[in-house]
Scaffold this motif. Sequence first.
Motif, PDB file in Angstrom:
ATOM      1  N   VAL A 150      -6.423  15.377 110.383  1.00  0.00           N
ATOM      2  CA  VAL A 150      -7.869  14.867 109.919  1.00  0.00           C
ATOM      3  C   VAL A 150      -8.837  14.618 110.925  1.00  0.00           C
ATOM      4  CG1 VAL A 150      -9.152  13.547 108.239  1.00  0.00           C
ATOM      5  CG2 VAL A 150      -6.718  13.989 107.692  1.00  0.00           C
ATOM      6  N   ILE A 151     -10.001  15.287 110.635  1.00  0.00           N
ATOM      7  CA  ILE A 151     -10.975  15.254 111.895  1.00  0.00           C
ATOM      8  C   ILE A 151     -12.163  14.507 110.992  1.00  0.00           C
ATOM      9  CG2 ILE A 151     -10.300  17.216 112.869  1.00  0.00           C
ATOM     10  CD1 ILE A 151     -12.491  18.800 111.636  1.00  0.00           C
ATOM     11  N   TRP A 156     -16.292  18.041 112.969  1.00  0.00           N
ATOM     12  CA  TRP A 156     -16.299  19.160 111.993  1.00  0.00           C
ATOM     13  C   TRP A 156     -17.628  19.907 112.450  1.00  0.00           C
ATOM     14  CZ3 TRP A 156     -18.640  18.900 106.617  1.00  0.00           C
ATOM     15  CH2 TRP A 156     -18.741  19.989 106.002  1.00  0.00           C
ATOM     16  N   GLN A 157     -18.771  19.160 112.622  1.00  0.00           N
ATOM     17  CA  GLN A 157     -19.957  19.561 112.796  1.00  0.00           C
ATOM     18  C   GLN A 157     -20.146  20.281 114.234  1.00  0.00           C
ATOM     19  OE1 GLN A 157     -22.509  20.119 110.825  1.00  0.00           O
ATOM     20  NE2 GLN A 157     -21.304  19.302 109.138  1.00  0.00           N
ATOM     21  N   ARG A 158     -19.556  19.393 115.278  1.00  0.00           N
ATOM     22  CA  ARG A 158     -19.554  19.976 116.509  1.00  0.00           C
ATOM     23  C   ARG A 158     -18.954  21.316 116.874  1.00  0.00           C
ATOM     24  NH1 ARG A 158     -18.418  15.202 118.524  1.00  0.00           N
ATOM     25  NH2 ARG A 158     -16.396  15.545 119.195  1.00  0.00           N
ATOM     26  N   ARG A 159     -17.580  21.117 116.330  1.00  0.00           N
ATOM     27  CA  ARG A 159     -16.712  22.346 116.715  1.00  0.00           C
ATOM     28  C   ARG A 159     -16.573  23.354 115.884  1.00  0.00           C
ATOM     29  NH1 ARG A 159     -13.427  20.963 121.520  1.00  0.00           N
ATOM     30  NH2 ARG A 159     -12.575  23.207 120.872  1.00  0.00           N
ATOM     31  N   PHE A 160     -16.844  23.013 114.641  1.00  0.00           N
ATOM     32  CA  PHE A 160     -16.722  24.246 113.684  1.00  0.00           C
ATOM     33  C   PHE A 160     -17.895  24.582 112.959  1.00  0.00           C
ATOM     34  CE2 PHE A 160     -12.802  21.842 114.192  1.00  0.00           C
ATOM     35  CZ  PHE A 160     -11.906  22.986 114.611  1.00  0.00           C
ATOM     36  N   GLY A 161     -19.117  23.929 113.424  1.00  0.00           N
ATOM     37  CA  GLY A 161     -20.409  24.117 112.653  1.00  0.00           C
ATOM     38  C   GLY A 161     -20.498  24.001 111.220  1.00  0.00           C
ATOM     39  N   LYS A 165     -14.521  26.268 105.582  1.00  0.00           N
ATOM     40  CA  LYS A 165     -13.140  27.050 105.699  1.00  0.00           C
ATOM     41  C   LYS A 165     -12.562  26.413 106.971  1.00  0.00           C
ATOM     42  CE  LYS A 165     -15.111  31.464 103.933  1.00  0.00           C
ATOM     43  NZ  LYS A 165     -15.213  32.774 104.222  1.00  0.00           N
ATOM     44  N   VAL A 166     -12.832  25.182 107.402  1.00  0.00           N
ATOM     45  CA  VAL A 166     -12.064  24.549 108.405  1.00  0.00           C
ATOM     46  C   VAL A 166     -10.824  24.194 108.008  1.00  0.00           C
ATOM     47  CG1 VAL A 166     -12.864  22.366 107.994  1.00  0.00           C
ATOM     48  CG2 VAL A 166     -12.141  22.713 110.465  1.00  0.00           C
ATOM     49  N   LEU A 167     -10.589  23.915 106.641  1.00  0.00           N
ATOM     50  CA  LEU A 167      -9.335  23.529 106.228  1.00  0.00           C
ATOM     51  C   LEU A 167      -8.189  24.641 106.451  1.00  0.00           C
ATOM     52  CD1 LEU A 167     -10.255  21.666 102.978  1.00  0.00           C
ATOM     53  CD2 LEU A 167      -9.765  20.819 105.127  1.00  0.00           C
ATOM     54  N   GLY A 168      -6.950  24.376 106.851  1.00  0.00           N
ATOM     55  CA  GLY A 168      -6.019  25.087 107.138  1.00  0.00           C
ATOM     56  C   GLY A 168      -6.091  25.756 108.458  1.00  0.00           C
ATOM     57  N   GLN A 169      -7.131  25.456 109.109  1.00  0.00           N
ATOM     58  CA  GLN A 169      -7.168  26.213 110.725  1.00  0.00           C
ATOM     59  C   GLN A 169      -6.140  25.360 111.398  1.00  0.00           C
ATOM     60  OE1 GLN A 169     -10.745  26.985 112.442  1.00  0.00           O
ATOM     61  NE2 GLN A 169     -11.909  27.406 110.748  1.00  0.00           N
ATOM     62  N   GLU A 170      -5.587  26.141 112.507  1.00  0.00           N
ATOM     63  CA  GLU A 170      -4.518  25.558 113.311  1.00  0.00           C
ATOM     64  C   GLU A 170      -5.452  25.061 114.764  1.00  0.00           C
ATOM     65  OE1 GLU A 170      -0.536  27.031 115.073  1.00  0.00           O
ATOM     66  OE2 GLU A 170      -0.122  26.332 113.005  1.00  0.00           O
ATOM     67  N   VAL A 171      -4.939  23.963 115.121  1.00  0.00           N
ATOM     68  CA  VAL A 171      -5.548  23.651 116.606  1.00  0.00           C
ATOM     69  C   VAL A 171      -4.453  23.112 117.334  1.00  0.00           C
ATOM     70  CG1 VAL A 171      -7.957  23.193 115.724  1.00  0.00           C
ATOM     71  CG2 VAL A 171      -6.251  21.271 115.676  1.00  0.00           C
ATOM     72  N   GLN A 186     -19.112  11.388 106.681  1.00  0.00           N
ATOM     73  CA  GLN A 186     -20.136  11.086 107.778  1.00  0.00           C
ATOM     74  C   GLN A 186     -20.154   9.586 107.722  1.00  0.00           C
ATOM     75  OE1 GLN A 186     -23.994  12.707 107.824  1.00  0.00           O
ATOM     76  NE2 GLN A 186     -24.405  11.914 110.018  1.00  0.00           N
ATOM     77  N   GLY A 187     -20.142   8.742 108.778  1.00  0.00           N
ATOM     78  CA  GLY A 187     -19.706   7.280 108.941  1.00  0.00           C
ATOM     79  C   GLY A 187     -18.763   6.555 109.117  1.00  0.00           C
TER      80      GLY A 187
END
Length: 702
Positions: A150-151, A156-161, A165-171, A186-187
């Motif tokens: 969980v990020i 989320w804003q910095r690395r994925f703009g 659709k970030v859910l399900g992405q593999e890092v 946020q916060g």
Amino acid sequence: MGTLWQDIRYGLRMLWKHPGFTIISVLALALGIGANSAIFSVVNAVLLRPLPFEQSERMVTVLSRNEGQGSLSGAHSYLNFTDLRDQNQVFDSVGAYSASTFFFIGNDGPERVNGALLSADMFAVLRARPELGRGFTREDDQLGAKRVVVISHNLWQRRFGGDRKVLGQEVTIGSTPATIVGVMPQGFKFPISMDADSWMPLTPALNEGIMQSRGAVFLGVVARLKEGISIEQAQAEASTIASRLAAQYPDSNAGQGIVLQSTHERVVGDLRPALLVILGAVGFVLLIACANVANLLLARASSRYKEIAIRTAMGASRGRIIRQLLTESLMLSLMGGAAGLLLALWGVDLLIAATPADIPRVSEVGLDGRVLGFTAGVTLLTGLFFGLAPALQASKSDLNEGLKEGGRGSTESLRSNRVRSVLVVVEVALSLVLLVGAGLLIQSFWRLLEVKPGFDPEKVLAADVSLLRKDYPRPEQYVAFYNETIERLGAMAGVEAAGAVDPLPLSNSFEAYSFQVEGRPPSPPGEEPGADYRIASPGYFRAMGIPLVKGRLFNERDTMDAPHVILISETFARRFFPNEEPLGKRLQVGDGQSPLREIIGIVGDVRHAGLDQQPEPEFYVSYLQKPTSSMSVVLRTASADPASLAPSLRGIIGQINKDQPVYNVRTMQQLLSESVARRRFNMLLLGVFAGVALLLAAIGLY
């Protein structure tokens, strides 16, 4: 209502006719009210405001107490945590966490982020819900489960703009693939003391040895009380569970109790005395400002005796006169409050900029509704406080005497002089109290700076390195990397010595182990002696300027194939070998499976926890015999500015591995300065307010 407006209009005319008096009074009040509002905004954010979690008053932190020593610790073993979670009847949920640092590797390359490993129930304890996706389930928190993460909203804003659709992405986290399943709002911040950007399930990140060892204490535990259950009731059951575990597992749990503490109190408790002292100091400043304005009003009242006498002769009652004078006082106070609020806005920004980074919840400091209400209340009370005495004094003179004094112009009554003298005495007394307090604090801080840390911080540069597991999966690769790094850094121009250690002094990172001395009877369960544990390279002690007291230091021959060796500190030698020679003795560190290590040398004490903390017993193990993937490299330089070598340090490590991050590059002087930042902050604030008080008192005397 009509007479009130008449009083206001008349008061405004009187203040307008005497601009010098009005400006001086408003400025004095602005200083007092503004300082109080600014400091209260910090007290409000840190001490008074609830934690940013739903029904946070029901959250408690679970502490471990050593009954023999009476010491408290926030660290628990995984097995003790699960037993408490499963055996209690007083908690809605119990969660565990371990703060950590991750290397977050996505499409934009690696980034070091703060984070934490959380048990599946931790989000339930916090009553925190993701903005996108979900939190963790019990299935995620099982051995062998597919890794998920969980990020934070910021990541989320910095690395994925902000892409939904970030859910399900593999890092990749470190060397392990993980799937993003949620984004926190946020916060959201947990642990409170750090800005975390990612959270992963706890259990899959642990090895089986740590999970099965009750002696491996590394988890923070937080619980949420059930409705209707008090902390006293929960404490009684927690103590029963602790006693049961001590009886079942005497080797690890004997003498270990459980203490519950409000999580809010745990976060801010040690800050409370200092903040309340500073709030009291600015209260004194406000009292001095009030005394100043009261003195000005008394002096001004002497020139208004004729006016008051005429109004009395025309039928104005004493109450009517008092109301008129109090209206003028309140108008002065409101003007001072408005100006003070502007000063507070500026002052809050200065406070945030000057506040040490280790004070929690500083980001929440601001002028919210509670602070504005406090300012309004202080403003009104101030108006009444400094206006009442002059109003009563001016309204009590009789008609004939008032006309006579008015006719004499500048003549003042003895009664008025007495009141004004008392106010001046009070001003001077309050300012002296603050000056003495500030002087003592400055003296204490100066003596603290004279304390020797046990190493020479001059011209030393340090940087943290955590090896990427995908590039360095085996311990022998750790050794090869750090050997090459230390050798190449030591060969740099301007470098006198290079080494590595884990953990670095004054880094707020600690590791401690119990031990047994060969030939001595084993200590009873729960009473084993312990000491701080550090892993160091042979060149570390020269690079840090830590003296060798006796024996020898590590060298390149102390490898895994050589006899296992250990260094101890002077405090360790005094405490555990008071009447015998420690050199040649052998220690078994940790459990009974670890090798015996021969004491080959005694080194000087180091104040790892801070200049205000006494040195603790500690031992050092060579990293050649106990490789670790995370270490701090240190350089002793010939340069007066060791920070100038930071680019070269990064460049050399980049030559060894271009993908290897280097972080927390700083000088040891910076770390030393940060270790006393809270004391310096308190001293600075009290000194500033004492100076303001002295200035106001001097104006009052004038």
